[in-house]
Design a protein around this motif. Structure first.
Motif, PDB file in Angstrom:
ATOM      1  N   GLN A  13      -1.206   3.463   3.830  1.00  5.26           N
ATOM      2  CA  GLN A  13       0.121   2.952   3.529  1.00  5.26           C
ATOM      3  C   GLN A  13       0.574   1.938   4.577  1.00  5.26           C
ATOM      4  O   GLN A  13       1.080   0.868   4.252  1.00  5.26           O
ATOM      5  CB  GLN A  13       1.099   4.141   3.456  1.00  5.26           C
ATOM      6  CG  GLN A  13       2.505   3.793   3.039  1.00  5.26           C
ATOM      7  CD  GLN A  13       2.587   3.345   1.583  1.00  5.26           C
ATOM      8  OE1 GLN A  13       1.779   3.762   0.760  1.00  5.26           O
ATOM      9  NE2 GLN A  13       3.550   2.478   1.271  1.00  5.26           N
ATOM     10  N   ARG A  14       0.318   2.247   5.846  1.00  6.43           N
ATOM     11  CA  ARG A  14       0.764   1.368   6.942  1.00  6.43           C
ATOM     12  C   ARG A  14       0.017   0.030   6.883  1.00  6.43           C
ATOM     13  O   ARG A  14       0.601  -1.028   7.095  1.00  6.43           O
ATOM     14  CB  ARG A  14       0.512   2.067   8.281  1.00  6.43           C
ATOM     15  CG  ARG A  14       1.028   1.321   9.491  1.00  6.43           C
ATOM     16  CD  ARG A  14       2.550   1.347   9.563  1.00  6.43           C
ATOM     17  NE  ARG A  14       3.050   0.288  10.464  1.00  6.43           N
ATOM     18  CZ  ARG A  14       3.866  -0.695  10.095  1.00  6.43           C
ATOM     19  NH1 ARG A  14       4.301  -0.770   8.851  1.00  6.43           N
ATOM     20  NH2 ARG A  14       4.270  -1.601  10.953  1.00  6.43           N
ATOM     21  N   GLU A  17       1.552  -2.001   4.218  1.00  4.53           N
ATOM     22  CA  GLU A  17       2.877  -2.488   4.598  1.00  4.53           C
ATOM     23  C   GLU A  17       2.755  -3.729   5.475  1.00  4.53           C
ATOM     24  O   GLU A  17       3.461  -4.715   5.281  1.00  4.53           O
ATOM     25  CB  GLU A  17       3.647  -1.389   5.345  1.00  4.53           C
ATOM     26  CG  GLU A  17       4.263  -0.347   4.422  1.00  4.53           C
ATOM     27  CD  GLU A  17       4.714   0.896   5.165  1.00  4.53           C
ATOM     28  OE1 GLU A  17       4.972   1.899   4.497  1.00  4.53           O
ATOM     29  OE2 GLU A  17       4.791   0.858   6.414  1.00  4.53           O
ATOM     30  N   LEU A  18       1.815  -3.694   6.442  1.00  3.32           N
ATOM     31  CA  LEU A  18       1.637  -4.849   7.324  1.00  3.32           C
ATOM     32  C   LEU A  18       1.270  -6.087   6.505  1.00  3.32           C
ATOM     33  O   LEU A  18       1.760  -7.180   6.766  1.00  3.32           O
ATOM     34  CB  LEU A  18       0.525  -4.558   8.347  1.00  3.32           C
ATOM     35  CG  LEU A  18       0.884  -3.598   9.473  1.00  3.32           C
ATOM     36  CD1 LEU A  18      -0.336  -3.303  10.327  1.00  3.32           C
ATOM     37  CD2 LEU A  18       1.998  -4.183  10.338  1.00  3.32           C
ATOM     38  N   SER A  20       1.867  -6.638   3.224  1.00  2.00           N
ATOM     39  CA  SER A  20       2.891  -7.103   2.274  1.00  2.00           C
ATOM     40  C   SER A  20       4.116  -7.645   3.003  1.00  2.00           C
ATOM     41  O   SER A  20       4.863  -8.453   2.453  1.00  2.00           O
ATOM     42  CB  SER A  20       3.273  -5.991   1.303  1.00  2.00           C
ATOM     43  OG  SER A  20       4.001  -4.999   1.962  1.00  2.00           O
ATOM     44  N   GLU A  21       4.334  -7.215   4.285  1.00  2.00           N
ATOM     45  CA  GLU A  21       5.401  -7.841   5.070  1.00  2.00           C
ATOM     46  C   GLU A  21       5.057  -9.301   5.335  1.00  2.00           C
ATOM     47  O   GLU A  21       5.908 -10.184   5.298  1.00  2.00           O
ATOM     48  CB  GLU A  21       5.569  -7.114   6.415  1.00  2.00           C
ATOM     49  CG  GLU A  21       6.385  -5.840   6.324  1.00  2.00           C
ATOM     50  CD  GLU A  21       6.203  -4.954   7.548  1.00  2.00           C
ATOM     51  OE1 GLU A  21       5.767  -5.463   8.603  1.00  2.00           O
ATOM     52  OE2 GLU A  21       6.485  -3.749   7.443  1.00  2.00           O
ATOM     53  N   ARG A  22       3.777  -9.547   5.593  1.00  3.69           N
ATOM     54  CA  ARG A  22       3.343 -10.902   5.915  1.00  3.69           C
ATOM     55  C   ARG A  22       3.291 -11.774   4.652  1.00  3.69           C
ATOM     56  O   ARG A  22       3.649 -12.945   4.684  1.00  3.69           O
ATOM     57  CB  ARG A  22       1.965 -10.809   6.581  1.00  3.69           C
ATOM     58  CG  ARG A  22       1.307 -12.121   6.892  1.00  3.69           C
ATOM     59  CD  ARG A  22       1.923 -12.750   8.131  1.00  3.69           C
ATOM     60  NE  ARG A  22       1.302 -14.024   8.380  1.00  3.69           N
ATOM     61  CZ  ARG A  22       0.242 -14.198   9.151  1.00  3.69           C
ATOM     62  NH1 ARG A  22      -0.285 -13.174   9.779  1.00  3.69           N
ATOM     63  NH2 ARG A  22      -0.285 -15.401   9.309  1.00  3.69           N
ATOM     64  N   PRO A  24       4.736 -11.813   0.953  1.00  2.00           N
ATOM     65  CA  PRO A  24       5.591 -11.176  -0.063  1.00  2.00           C
ATOM     66  C   PRO A  24       4.937 -11.152  -1.450  1.00  2.00           C
ATOM     67  O   PRO A  24       5.306 -10.318  -2.281  1.00  2.00           O
ATOM     68  CB  PRO A  24       6.841 -12.057  -0.069  1.00  2.00           C
ATOM     69  CG  PRO A  24       6.808 -12.804   1.232  1.00  2.00           C
ATOM     70  CD  PRO A  24       5.376 -12.967   1.586  1.00  2.00           C
ATOM     71  N   THR A  27       1.949  -7.000  -3.352  1.00  5.42           N
ATOM     72  CA  THR A  27       2.798  -5.828  -3.525  1.00  5.42           C
ATOM     73  C   THR A  27       1.977  -4.553  -3.409  1.00  5.42           C
ATOM     74  O   THR A  27       0.781  -4.540  -3.726  1.00  5.42           O
ATOM     75  CB  THR A  27       3.475  -5.845  -4.905  1.00  5.42           C
ATOM     76  OG1 THR A  27       2.463  -6.076  -5.881  1.00  5.42           O
ATOM     77  CG2 THR A  27       4.518  -6.935  -4.989  1.00  5.42           C
TER      78      THR A  27
END
Lengths: 188, 395
Positions: A13-14, A17-18, A20-22, A24, A27
């Motif tokens: 998951q982490r 997240e890294l 998809s933060e970078r 957009p 997803t």
């Protein structure tokens, strides 16, 4: 033998997240009874993959697997999940240094079925992509040597597609005997 | 040693090695372009054994696919059975309601047969490599030792090559009475005779110098080209799924993971053909250690198959009726390295998609990179040292 997780190990998951933060456009897709995965549009695939490979915290130097999937017969689900009549490429990434994993998926339109090749990032993808091209008819743009791998060069059709029809003959040799019936399988 | 191919007139000869060639370990065709004895390019042509096992799997129920996994890799069919079964069990375990609880005895039997099969598979690999290099006798010694294991498997499950023994939820039948001392004796004999094997060939200067520095693969290349198992460890990468992502009871056994260390001495490099050979030899000894531990831990048999301690087959009738709708990617360590099963289930009894990623597939894929600059005869050393099994490449 006890396994000690390396300090850099991140949860799936982490990792997602890294990414998809970078980006957009990428997803996180969470489905029941499955590990979370990153859904990327084909246009952004190379950028996302480059980031996943080269970011020191992620460091996915190993492409474990590249699989084509045909979603033609996938049973109906609620909107937002996999759609019918599309193809999918699934990348399994692994970091040998941090020992974490990630799954990346790209959904492709059935009629065009084109995705950029990642063979420039992981040379191992060269043959994986040839296999997916051969058996699913997925075109990997930018691939240096995209030829059939397992079936003969003059074979027609893509055997692992769900709507594949077994040929009557090949090279003048009948492949079906008279009266022989081929079961169309559970998804017909 | 790398030799740059140069020809005054630039003329090259194209040679077809295979598909029927004794040193290609099956039906593999290599299209070799060479300038005299020096290879300038080498393109593998595969698919002669393509049966589309992945497609066949989309027509069968989960337990029915086990015999097909025998044919994915018939040199280590126990490991191939196990790889499929643990992947299917991992899929069932994605839903906490359908977890399959495997009896302890079955888990130890699985480790025992998987490691015995790993020994016999590596024996074929090291023996065949010696034979490819022109030493025929060591091959016969290795095959004779492998017969011990084939005999044991015949007693256990009735088959010598394609076992169909490991099942989803355990193993097909319990070990026959009195097999444990025979296994222990066979392990002793293998360890004893491997010393003779090493005297015969491993320490042989001609053999060692022939493989030293040949087809060296750096650690970074090995990872980028997707090498797995002994080929990856031969390049000095310390990674073994049995230790690093343990499945079954592998977290309960002690064993070392041998890695390449320029074993050939002054001429050797980390990741050369000799390192891959030595890693397999050392893994044979580690597997005998694991087998002994499995024999020690093996709980006594219970009268009921589904007994959670002494049984050998979980009661999966209820669970196997309907797997959860979902997907899993599960990797296991086969003798030829990581075998990854990517399974998608739509909730019916039949898998929606089975993807099998095998170790030999990527081992063949790296040949075009390794070959340029090698002598023609070294191509045989490359194939032998990568331990390629063709049904696993083509599936």
């Amino acid at each position: 033998m006890t396994v000690v997780a390396p300090p850099g190990k991140l949860t799936r998951q982490r990792v997602l997240e890294l990414a998809s933060e970078r980006f957009p456009a990428a997803t996180i897709l969470v489905r029941p009874n499955s590990v979370p995965c990153l859904l990327v549009e084909a246009a952004h695939l190379i950028d996302v993959m480059q980031f996943l490979r080269d970011d020191p915290a992620l460091d996915f130097k190993s492409l474990s697997d590249l699989a084509g999937v045909d979603l033609l017969k996938w049973p109906g689900e609620k909107k937002g999940e996999f759609l019918h009549s599309e193809l999918m490429v699934v990348y399994q990434l692994h970091s040998l240094n941090h020992r974490h994993h990630a799954t990346v998926k790209v959904i492709l339109k059935r009629d065009t079925a084109t995705v950029p090749s990642v063979a420039g990032l992981w040379p191992v993808a060269g043959w994986f992509e040839r296999e997916a091209f051969d058996l699913y008819g997925i075109t990997f743009s930018g691939h240096a040597d995209l030829r059939r791998l397992l079936t003969p060069e003059d074979w027609t059709g893509f055997p692992l597609r769900k709507d594949y029809a077994y040929p009557e003959s090949y090279g003048g040799v009948a492949l079906k005997r008279e009266g022989q019936h081929f079961d169309a399988g559970p998804y017909a | 040693m790398t030799i740059v191919a140069e020809s005054p007139d630039g003329e090259l000869m194209t040679l077809n090695m295979g598909p029927h060639h004794p040193s290609t370990h099956g039906v593999l065709r290599l299209i070799v372009e060479c300038d005299g004895e020096v290879v300038t390019s080498c393109q593998p042509d595969i698919g002669y054994l393509h049966r589309s096992i992945e497609k066949i799997g989309e027509y069968l129920e989960f337990p029915q696919f086990v015999p097909y996994t025998d044919r994915v890799d018939y040199v280590c069919a126990m490991n191939a059975n196990l790889a499929w079964c643990v992947a299917a069990e991992a899929l069932y375990a994605m839903d906490p309601a359908s977890v399959i609880k495997i009896p302890e005895r079955a888990e130890w039997i699985r480790i025992l047969v998987a490691e015995l099969n790993r020994i016999s598979s590596h024996l074929v690999a090291v023996g065949a490599l010696a034979m490819d290099m022109g030493a025929y006798t060591p091959f016969l010694h290795a095959i004779a030792l492998r017969e011990l294991i084939n005999d044991l498997f015949e007693s256990i499950c009735g088959a010598r090559l394609t076992y169909n023994y490991v099942t989803i939820g355990g193993v097909a039948n319990d070990l026959p009475a009195g097999i444990e001392p025979r296994i222990a004796a066979a392990l002793d004999q293998i360890e004893r005779e491997m010393r003779g094997f090493n005297k015969l060939i491993t320490g042989n200067t001609i053999f060692r110098d022939r493989l030293a520095g040949t087809a060296t693969i750096s650690a970074a290349d090995a990872v980028a080209w997707g090498l797995v198992g002994p080929n990856l460890r031969g390049s000095g990468v310390d990674f073994d799924l049995r230790r690093d992502e343990p499945y079954g009871f592998y977290d309960r056994v002690e064993f070392a993971v041998p890695v390449g260390d320029a074993f050939a001495g002054a001429n050797g490099r980390v990741g050369d053909a000799f390192d891959r050979y030595i890693v397999r030899l050392l893994e044979i000894l580690e597997s005998t250690r694991i087998c002994r531990q499995a024999l020690k831990h093996l709980p006594p048999a219970a009268p009921k198959a589904a007994d959670l301690v002494g049984g050998w087959q979980a009661d999966v009738k209820a669970a196997l009726r309907k797997p959860p709708k979902g997907e899993v990617h599960h990797r296991t360590e086969m003798p030829r390295g990581e075998t990854g099963y990517y399974l998608i289930s739509d909730g019916s009894k039949i898998p929606y998609r089975i993807r099998i990623r095998t170790g030999s597939f990527t081992a063949v894929a790296i040949i075009p990179k390794l070959a340029p600059g090698l002598m023609l005869a070294d191509i045989v050393a490359v194939i032998g040292s990568l331990d390629i099994v063709l049904p696993e490449v083509d599936r």
